[in-house]
Design a protein around this motif. Structure first.
Motif, PDB file in Angstrom:
ATOM      1  N   ALA A   4      62.921  91.269  15.315  1.00  0.00           N
ATOM      2  CA  ALA A   4      61.957  92.312  14.976  1.00  0.00           C
ATOM      3  C   ALA A   4      62.672  93.656  14.999  1.00  0.00           C
ATOM      4  N   LYS A  51      55.687  80.996  15.627  1.00  0.00           N
ATOM      5  CA  LYS A  51      55.742  82.223  14.837  1.00  0.00           C
ATOM      6  C   LYS A  51      54.435  83.010  14.988  1.00  0.00           C
ATOM      7  N   THR A  81      52.484  86.945  13.691  1.00  0.00           N
ATOM      8  CA  THR A  81      52.532  88.164  12.895  1.00  0.00           C
ATOM      9  C   THR A  81      51.178  88.858  12.970  1.00  0.00           C
ATOM     10  N   ALA A 123      53.484  84.864   6.921  1.00  0.00           N
ATOM     11  CA  ALA A 123      53.724  86.175   6.291  1.00  0.00           C
ATOM     12  C   ALA A 123      52.504  86.572   5.474  1.00  0.00           C
ATOM     13  N   ALA A 147      61.244  80.570   7.924  1.00  0.00           N
ATOM     14  CA  ALA A 147      60.611  81.866   7.704  1.00  0.00           C
ATOM     15  C   ALA A 147      60.335  82.108   6.226  1.00  0.00           C
ATOM     16  N   VAL A 164      59.065  85.633   3.660  1.00  0.00           N
ATOM     17  CA  VAL A 164      58.810  87.067   3.648  1.00  0.00           C
ATOM     18  C   VAL A 164      58.655  87.520   2.202  1.00  0.00           C
ATOM     19  N   ASP A 176      64.975  83.111  10.622  1.00  0.00           N
ATOM     20  CA  ASP A 176      64.011  84.184  10.369  1.00  0.00           C
ATOM     21  C   ASP A 176      64.466  85.014   9.181  1.00  0.00           C
ATOM     22  N   LYS A 223      63.436  88.992   7.492  1.00  0.00           N
ATOM     23  CA  LYS A 223      62.684  90.224   7.656  1.00  0.00           C
ATOM     24  C   LYS A 223      63.133  91.239   6.606  1.00  0.00           C
TER      25      LYS A 223
END
Length: 545
Positions: free
Chosen positions: A52, A165, A167, A239, A311, A313, A382, A384
């Protein structure tokens, strides 16, 4: 369950310290699009699972098996840790998920999901852990303090399918996924099984762990009230799509059919009765357990051969080029692949050109090629989008990579000479090497791939070679009959040849992927007429439209 068994062996072998994942990363990371480049940000992490950004160039990274949260500042892994929690790390257990409060840092809450050990030390299955738990911590600028338990979730029998996970959504609610932990209850669509028990679900809670009254199953009360979705076998990816604000996930299948799903409120993902599209399920929907307010929907994409997607995104930034903006990127654990999916105009599915993908299932490697953007990342844990708009990839083998667009020279002022534009601090600027300005800021660092070009304008392609004695690349103008050598750098430079001074001879611009510094090296001038600028990752090359 053969593929599931293989996947567990892969995970356990990595946890045990084998070099399987690191071997994957040792293979050069590659991207299909030559306009993109990869920069290694940091290495030296131990089995990282999630990251993060708490500020520009400032990353918190979770380490699965030792329960440590590490900090990376401007590409430097800091000594020690900002927190060390006691975890049970058997199989897929451990320190698994992180989320920042949507008003961070004004509200400095950081949320962690981990399998909490029943002792004050890290354990591996014995004694049994306390549970999979979500704690809310306060970030004080250097450490995570004041833990508050907000969710106490099951952990047995497991030890896999823990999910983890988390969010925050645009609604300010915290979304948390936990896998089925090998349960076979009503939440796994087994009508005669145990009642809802907080497994195989996506939970939706307020920032203090309380239950929002507008949850899709809130009227049902009990455990159901906390759920946004159920029927999830296991997931390593959540996400929100930036245009519609809707939730998507990845889900892992047993031996076939990994999935990408659009998760609407009340979604029943179908496990254990359905993985992949319903059209391939001989029983149909009749064997699903449907609670009031629930609905089933097919995946928006499935891998027939499981890859362990992790992950996902959405690229809510132009930093890879406008053609990628708001597209979906997905990583996998088994192959170290990075996938790119073009989202349709309705933002509820994908656009494919390969005929075999018309059924939304990649049945073989040939069909899958359309969506593979890159590989060689090892097990991707992950993804991001950083504050700088770059795509960051976290590898379970202990590294973070950044992906951005390469520079593209263009004649922005129509004088017949190639220029370069950069973006910094919210302002576009044109850097015209033909003007002869700009103070040299230096260049150097890790090596780059040489690019052949006609550097002296005689119509004959010259070459570049690597001098193993002094460790630098040099332009060798073979058409001159000798080594008219101009040496620079080692690996992190990306060369961009063009005629920057309009004399009909190719010059070269180089970009340092490590330091973010640009430099013009005009070999046709007979020396290093260097024009350097940059020095920070926010310098973005501008391409003329």
């Amino acid at each position: 369950m053969k593929t599931e068994t293989i996947r567990r062996i892969i995970l356990l072998s990595i946890v045990a310290g084998t070099t399987l994942a690191s071997t994957s990363v040792a293979i050069a990371q590659t991207l299909k699009d030559p306009k993109l480049h990869i920069r290694q940000v940091v290495s030296g992490l131990s089995q990282p699972t999630a990251m993060a950004f708490i500020g520009p160039g400032d990353i918190l990274v979770l380490q699965k098996s030792d329960g440590r949260i590490r900090r990376v500042i401007n590409g430097v892994l800091q000594a020690g840790e900002v927190l060390d929690v006691a975890v049970d790390n058997t199989s897929e257990r451990g320190l698994l998920g992180i989320a920042l409060h949507p008003n961070f840092p004004a509200i400095p809450f950081v949320y962690l999901y981990y399998t909490e050990s029943s002792t004050f030390t890290d354990t591996s299955g014995s004694p049994p852990p306390l549970g999979n738990r979500v704690y809310r911590y306060t970030w004080n600028g250097s450490a995570l303090i004041n833990p508050a338990l907000i969710l106490n979730l099951p952990v047995t029998p497991g030890p896999n399918h823990n999910g983890g996970k988390m969010t925050f959504g645009p609604d300010g609610k915290l979304y948390v996924v936990i896998g089925d932990l090998n349960h076979t209850g009503q939440l796994q669509n087994v009508a005669g099984g145990p009642a809802p028990d907080n497994t195989g679900v996506i939970l939706r809670v307020n920032d203090d762990g309380s239950t929002p009254i507008d949850n899709p199953f809130f009227p049902q009360g009990g455990n159901l009230a906390k759920y946004f979705a159920y029927g999830v076998r296991n997931s390593f990816g959540l996400a929100f799509e930036p245009v519609t604000g809707k939730l998507w996930d990845t889900e892992n299948g047993p031996a076939t059919y990994d999935e990408i799903n659009l998760v609407e409120p009340g979604f029943n993902s179908g496990w254990t009765q359905i993985m992949g599209p319903d059209s391939r399920d001989p029983q149909g929907l009749s064997d699903l357990v449907q609670f009031p307010g629930s609905h089933y929907a097919d995946p928006k994409f499935s891998w027939f051969n499981t890859v362990a997607p992790t992950a996902l995104v959405f690229m809510n930034s132009p930093r890879l080029g406008t053609q990628y903006e708001n597209d979906l990127f997905v990583g996998d654990f088994n192959n170290g692949n990075l996938y790119r999916f073009i989202v349709n105009d309705a933002r509820d599915g994908f656009v494919f050109t390969t005929p075999g993908l018309a059924d939304l299932v990649a049945d073989n490697g040939t069909e899958l090629q359309e969506v593979i953007l890159g590989n060689g990342f090892g097990g991707i844990a992950d993804l991001k989008i950083g504050p700088d708009g770059l795509l960051y990839v976290l590898s379970f083998a202990g590294k973070i990579f950044a992906i951005a667009s390469k520079p593209t020279p263009a004649d922005f002022d129509n004088d017949g000479k190639s220029d370069i534009g950069i973006y910094r601090d919210g302002v576009w600027s044109i850097i015209r090497s033909s003007d002869g300005g700009n103070t040299a800021m230096g260049w150097g660092g890790p090596s780059w791939t040489p690019v052949p070009a006609d550097y002296d304008g005689d119509g004959i392609t010259d070459i570049a070679v690597y001098n193993t004695t002094n460790g630098v690349w040099s332009i060798i103008r073979s058409s001159d009959g000798g080594n008219m050598a101009i040496g620079w750098g080692d690996p992190s430079w990306t060369p961009v040849p063009a005629d920057y001074d309009g004399d009909g001879k190719a010059d070269i611009a180089v970009y340092n992927n490590t330091t973010g510094v640009w430099a013009i090296i005009r070999s046709s001038d007979g020396g290093n007429m260097a024009i350097g600028w940059g020095g920070a990752p926010q310098d973005v090359p501008l391409t003329k439209k």
